[in-house]
Design a protein around this motif. Structure first.
Motif, PDB file in Angstrom:
ATOM      1  N   SER A 158       0.834  -1.211   0.000  1.00 34.77           N
ATOM      2  CA  SER A 158       0.000   0.000   0.000  1.00 34.77           C
ATOM      3  C   SER A 158       0.864   1.254   0.000  1.00 34.77           C
ATOM      4  CB  SER A 158      -0.915   0.002   1.226  1.00 34.77           C
ATOM      5  OG  SER A 158      -1.702   1.162   1.250  1.00 34.77           O
ATOM      6  N   LEU A 159       0.687   2.084  -1.034  1.00 35.04           N
ATOM      7  CA  LEU A 159       1.397   3.352  -1.149  1.00 35.04           C
ATOM      8  C   LEU A 159       0.429   4.425  -1.629  1.00 35.04           C
ATOM      9  CD1 LEU A 159       4.643   2.154  -2.972  1.00 35.04           C
ATOM     10  CD2 LEU A 159       4.567   3.125  -0.681  1.00 35.04           C
ATOM     11  N   PRO A 160       0.655   5.680  -1.241  1.00 33.39           N
ATOM     12  CA  PRO A 160      -0.191   6.760  -1.763  1.00 33.39           C
ATOM     13  C   PRO A 160      -0.072   6.839  -3.277  1.00 33.39           C
ATOM     14  CG  PRO A 160       1.196   7.535   0.055  1.00 33.39           C
ATOM     15  CD  PRO A 160       1.694   6.176  -0.325  1.00 33.39           C
ATOM     16  N   ASP A 161      -1.133   7.245  -3.918  1.00 32.55           N
ATOM     17  CA  ASP A 161      -1.109   7.347  -5.377  1.00 32.55           C
ATOM     18  C   ASP A 161      -0.123   8.435  -5.804  1.00 32.55           C
ATOM     19  OD1 ASP A 161      -1.701   6.622  -7.908  1.00 32.55           O
ATOM     20  OD2 ASP A 161      -3.594   7.732  -8.033  1.00 32.55           O
ATOM     21  N   ALA A 162       0.413   8.281  -6.998  1.00 36.27           N
ATOM     22  CA  ALA A 162       1.399   9.224  -7.529  1.00 36.27           C
ATOM     23  C   ALA A 162       1.356   9.145  -9.049  1.00 36.27           C
ATOM     24  CB  ALA A 162       2.794   8.888  -7.007  1.00 36.27           C
ATOM     25  N   PRO A 163       1.915  10.130  -9.742  1.00 34.33           N
ATOM     26  CA  PRO A 163       1.927  10.097 -11.208  1.00 34.33           C
ATOM     27  C   PRO A 163       2.677   8.887 -11.753  1.00 34.33           C
ATOM     28  CG  PRO A 163       2.479  12.289 -10.397  1.00 34.33           C
ATOM     29  CD  PRO A 163       2.471  11.389  -9.211  1.00 34.33           C
ATOM     30  N   VAL A 164       2.288   8.444 -12.934  1.00 33.07           N
ATOM     31  CA  VAL A 164       2.961   7.327 -13.585  1.00 33.07           C
ATOM     32  C   VAL A 164       4.447   7.661 -13.750  1.00 33.07           C
ATOM     33  CG1 VAL A 164       3.127   5.998 -15.723  1.00 33.07           C
ATOM     34  CG2 VAL A 164       0.885   6.561 -14.776  1.00 33.07           C
ATOM     35  N   GLY A 165       5.280   6.678 -13.432  1.00 31.94           N
ATOM     36  CA  GLY A 165       6.721   6.880 -13.524  1.00 31.94           C
ATOM     37  C   GLY A 165       7.372   7.257 -12.205  1.00 31.94           C
ATOM     38  N   SER A 166       6.566   7.579 -11.188  1.00 33.56           N
ATOM     39  CA  SER A 166       7.120   7.943  -9.879  1.00 33.56           C
ATOM     40  C   SER A 166       7.803   6.736  -9.229  1.00 33.56           C
ATOM     41  CB  SER A 166       6.019   8.458  -8.954  1.00 33.56           C
ATOM     42  OG  SER A 166       5.425   9.625  -9.472  1.00 33.56           O
ATOM     43  N   VAL A 167       8.831   7.006  -8.441  1.00 33.56           N
ATOM     44  CA  VAL A 167       9.559   5.962  -7.720  1.00 33.56           C
ATOM     45  C   VAL A 167       9.487   6.256  -6.234  1.00 33.56           C
ATOM     46  CG1 VAL A 167      11.809   4.853  -7.357  1.00 33.56           C
ATOM     47  CG2 VAL A 167      11.124   5.588  -9.658  1.00 33.56           C
ATOM     48  N   ARG A 168       9.270   5.223  -5.448  1.00 34.28           N
ATOM     49  CA  ARG A 168       9.219   5.357  -3.992  1.00 34.28           C
ATOM     50  C   ARG A 168      10.074   4.259  -3.369  1.00 34.28           C
ATOM     51  NH1 ARG A 168       5.656   7.607  -0.035  1.00 34.28           N
ATOM     52  NH2 ARG A 168       6.807   7.415   1.919  1.00 34.28           N
ATOM     53  N   GLU A 169      10.921   4.630  -2.433  1.00 29.28           N
ATOM     54  CA  GLU A 169      11.759   3.670  -1.725  1.00 29.28           C
ATOM     55  C   GLU A 169      11.318   3.566  -0.272  1.00 29.28           C
ATOM     56  OE1 GLU A 169      15.751   4.513  -4.451  1.00 29.28           O
ATOM     57  OE2 GLU A 169      15.571   5.412  -2.448  1.00 29.28           O
ATOM     58  N   VAL A 170      11.270   2.352   0.236  1.00 33.31           N
ATOM     59  CA  VAL A 170      10.862   2.100   1.618  1.00 33.31           C
ATOM     60  C   VAL A 170      11.947   1.260   2.293  1.00 33.31           C
ATOM     61  CG1 VAL A 170       9.130   1.081   3.138  1.00 33.31           C
ATOM     62  CG2 VAL A 170       8.418   2.175   0.991  1.00 33.31           C
ATOM     63  N   ASN A 171      12.522   1.787   3.370  1.00 32.30           N
ATOM     64  CA  ASN A 171      13.574   1.080   4.092  1.00 32.30           C
ATOM     65  C   ASN A 171      12.981   0.463   5.355  1.00 32.30           C
ATOM     66  OD1 ASN A 171      15.871   0.248   5.533  1.00 32.30           O
ATOM     67  ND2 ASN A 171      17.125   1.856   4.620  1.00 32.30           N
ATOM     68  N   GLU A 172      12.464  -0.736   5.213  1.00 27.61           N
ATOM     69  CA  GLU A 172      11.822  -1.412   6.342  1.00 27.61           C
ATOM     70  C   GLU A 172      12.807  -1.763   7.460  1.00 27.61           C
ATOM     71  OE1 GLU A 172       8.015  -3.570   4.168  1.00 27.61           O
ATOM     72  OE2 GLU A 172       9.954  -4.589   4.152  1.00 27.61           O
ATOM     73  N   PRO A 173      14.032  -2.248   7.172  1.00 23.62           N
ATOM     74  CA  PRO A 173      14.966  -2.544   8.269  1.00 23.62           C
ATOM     75  C   PRO A 173      15.353  -1.309   9.074  1.00 23.62           C
ATOM     76  CG  PRO A 173      15.638  -3.674   6.269  1.00 23.62           C
ATOM     77  CD  PRO A 173      14.554  -2.724   5.882  1.00 23.62           C
ATOM     78  N   ALA A 174      15.482  -0.151   8.421  1.00 22.56           N
ATOM     79  CA  ALA A 174      15.828   1.078   9.150  1.00 22.56           C
ATOM     80  C   ALA A 174      14.723   1.457  10.121  1.00 22.56           C
ATOM     81  CB  ALA A 174      16.080   2.218   8.167  1.00 22.56           C
ATOM     82  N   LEU A 175      13.478   1.375   9.663  1.00 18.41           N
ATOM     83  CA  LEU A 175      12.353   1.710  10.535  1.00 18.41           C
ATOM     84  C   LEU A 175      12.234   0.702  11.674  1.00 18.41           C
ATOM     85  CD1 LEU A 175       9.704   2.714   7.850  1.00 18.41           C
ATOM     86  CD2 LEU A 175      11.061   4.228   9.290  1.00 18.41           C
ATOM     87  N   GLU A 176      12.467  -0.575  11.378  1.00 13.93           N
ATOM     88  CA  GLU A 176      12.396  -1.601  12.424  1.00 13.93           C
ATOM     89  C   GLU A 176      13.489  -1.376  13.466  1.00 13.93           C
ATOM     90  OE1 GLU A 176      12.367  -6.495  12.891  1.00 13.93           O
ATOM     91  OE2 GLU A 176      13.170  -5.571  11.080  1.00 13.93           O
ATOM     92  N   PHE A 177      14.694  -1.034  13.030  1.00 12.12           N
ATOM     93  CA  PHE A 177      15.793  -0.784  13.948  1.00 12.12           C
ATOM     94  C   PHE A 177      15.449   0.365  14.879  1.00 12.12           C
ATOM     95  CE2 PHE A 177      19.825   0.851  15.419  1.00 12.12           C
ATOM     96  CZ  PHE A 177      20.628  -0.275  15.559  1.00 12.12           C
ATOM     97  N   CYS A 178      14.923   1.456  14.327  1.00 16.31           N
ATOM     98  CA  CYS A 178      14.580   2.629  15.140  1.00 16.31           C
ATOM     99  C   CYS A 178      13.441   2.314  16.103  1.00 16.31           C
ATOM    100  CB  CYS A 178      14.211   3.803  14.234  1.00 16.31           C
ATOM    101  SG  CYS A 178      15.609   4.472  13.293  1.00 16.31           S
ATOM    102  N   ARG A 179      12.469   1.531  15.667  1.00 14.12           N
ATOM    103  CA  ARG A 179      11.348   1.165  16.543  1.00 14.12           C
ATOM    104  C   ARG A 179      11.838   0.297  17.711  1.00 14.12           C
ATOM    105  NH1 ARG A 179       8.290   0.187  11.443  1.00 14.12           N
ATOM    106  NH2 ARG A 179       6.830   1.921  11.155  1.00 14.12           N
ATOM    107  N   LYS A 180      12.728  -0.637  17.450  1.00 17.77           N
ATOM    108  CA  LYS A 180      13.250  -1.498  18.519  1.00 17.77           C
ATOM    109  C   LYS A 180      14.064  -0.676  19.518  1.00 17.77           C
ATOM    110  CE  LYS A 180      13.417  -5.948  16.125  1.00 17.77           C
ATOM    111  NZ  LYS A 180      14.280  -7.049  15.629  1.00 17.77           N
ATOM    112  N   LEU A 181      14.859   0.267  19.022  1.00 15.70           N
ATOM    113  CA  LEU A 181      15.645   1.114  19.910  1.00 15.70           C
ATOM    114  C   LEU A 181      14.713   1.958  20.779  1.00 15.70           C
ATOM    115  CD1 LEU A 181      18.453   2.173  20.755  1.00 15.70           C
ATOM    116  CD2 LEU A 181      18.225   3.893  18.952  1.00 15.70           C
ATOM    117  N   ALA A 182      13.673   2.518  20.167  1.00 19.10           N
ATOM    118  CA  ALA A 182      12.722   3.333  20.916  1.00 19.10           C
ATOM    119  C   ALA A 182      11.963   2.493  21.941  1.00 19.10           C
ATOM    120  CB  ALA A 182      11.743   4.010  19.954  1.00 19.10           C
ATOM    121  N   ALA A 183      11.615   1.256  21.593  1.00 20.16           N
ATOM    122  CA  ALA A 183      10.835   0.396  22.481  1.00 20.16           C
ATOM    123  C   ALA A 183      11.600   0.070  23.768  1.00 20.16           C
ATOM    124  CB  ALA A 183      10.452  -0.893  21.761  1.00 20.16           C
ATOM    125  N   ARG A 184      12.933   0.033  23.696  1.00 18.61           N
ATOM    126  CA  ARG A 184      13.714  -0.257  24.895  1.00 18.61           C
ATOM    127  C   ARG A 184      14.160   1.022  25.601  1.00 18.61           C
ATOM    128  NH1 ARG A 184      18.773  -3.718  24.285  1.00 18.61           N
ATOM    129  NH2 ARG A 184      19.248  -2.769  26.287  1.00 18.61           N
TER     130      ARG A 184
END
Length: 306
Positions: A158-184
């Motif tokens: 699931s991503l917000p709609d965007a014009p044809v040809g748009s590129v979106r990058e999602v760094n799931e490990p970075a977000l998971e790392f930050c969430r784990k650090l915050a949780a502790r």
């Protein structure tokens, strides 16, 4: 060959690349430019420790510590009670042990023992694998790799709609790392490159032998990175910042400390001047690199972020 999701390809390639431990011939990071960088981060960590009430069991942790240069410099300013590295490469662990022999090593954040954590990470998040999506005529497609070429396949991500040809990058490990650090309840300073706010666009790049290369051409022989999405981190956890690297380092006393060293070691004055320029000049690392802190909401403004 079955198409492989790009983030899986990037994870394999970078794991092989860093396992060799020879990345310093391809690029130079801030700690390698001047000892002042690590010393300032050591002073920053000590102040944060004091703000936390100076707990005796605090752990000073570095994620992605390279050759151990940053930590060795930081420890000259603050002799932290215990030192930990998050590093899986045996070759790099050996280099780190020569500089910081009392360190303890971990494959991930999960294996750190319980207790308060102050974490430093310079150019760590940018090397974590990103998923890459391209907006096609019929909807979003996800980038895969097959036979040394990109293949775009349908996705239900699931991503917000965007014009044809748009590129979106999602760094799931970075977000998971930050969430784990915050949780502790940890405090983590991340310095990395990317836009101040979330942006749509392709940023994946590879460096091989000091030059830009095709990310798919030399898997395991090139460093593949992507811009850090600081806006996504802010949306995921409580943070202070991001601020530009030049503003952060200036607030910590980069110029003053460098001047003192130059006076003590006139033979190194020119090198120090060049290092400071590279770290702070907008056309160099000063504006492209940002600093952000993941921390509990209860902490007041931290040095460089107040």
């Amino acid at each position: 060959m079955q198409p492989e999701r790009f983030d899986h390809f990037m994870a394999r390639a970078n794991a092989a690349y860093y396992a060799r431990g020879a990345f310093t011939r391809d690029f130079v990071t801030a700690p390698e430019l001047t000892q002042v960088f690590g010393e300032l981060l050591g002073a920053w960590a000590k102040i944060v420790w004091q703000m936390l009430g100076a707990p005796e069991d605090v752990m000073l942790v570095e994620a992605g510590p390279g050759r151990g240069v940053l930590m060795a410099d930081a420890l000259r300013v603050w002799n932290a009670p215990s030192v930990h590295f998050i590093e899986s490469s045996p070759a790099l662990r050996a280099k780190q042990a020569r500089r910081v022999p009392r360190a303890m090593w971990h494959d991930s954040l999960d294996s750190l023992p319980p207790g308060p954590v102050i974490l430093l990470a310079n150019e760590f998040l940018d090397a974590l694998p990103v998923r890459q999506f391209i907006r096609g005529e019929a909807g979003w497609m996800e980038r895969h790799v097959a036979d040394g070429a990109y293949v775009d396949l349908p996705t239900d991500y699931s991503l917000p709609d965007a014009p044809v040809g748009s590129v979106r990058e999602v760094n799931e490990p970075a977000l998971e790392f930050c969430r784990k650090l915050a949780a502790r309840g940890g405090v983590g300073l991340f310095i990395d490159y990317g836009p101040m706010h979330s942006g749509v666009g392709e940023s994946v790049q590879a460096i091989r032998h000091g030059e830009y290369a095709d990310p798919l051409q030399y898997p395991g022989e090139a460093d593949i990175t992507a811009h850090v999405d600081f806006g996504a981190i802010k949306a995921a956890v409580h943070t202070q910042g991001p601020v530009k690297q030049n503003a952060f380092l200036t607030a910590l006393g980069l110029f003053q400390r460098s001047d003192i060293l130059a006076q003590r070691h006139p033979d190194k004055a020119q090198d120090l001047k060049l290092a400071v320029h590279r770290l702070t000049a907008p056309e160099a690392m000063g504006s492209l690199f940002k600093a952000i802190v993941v921390c509990p909401e209860s902490l007041p403004g931290l040095p460089g972020f107040a």
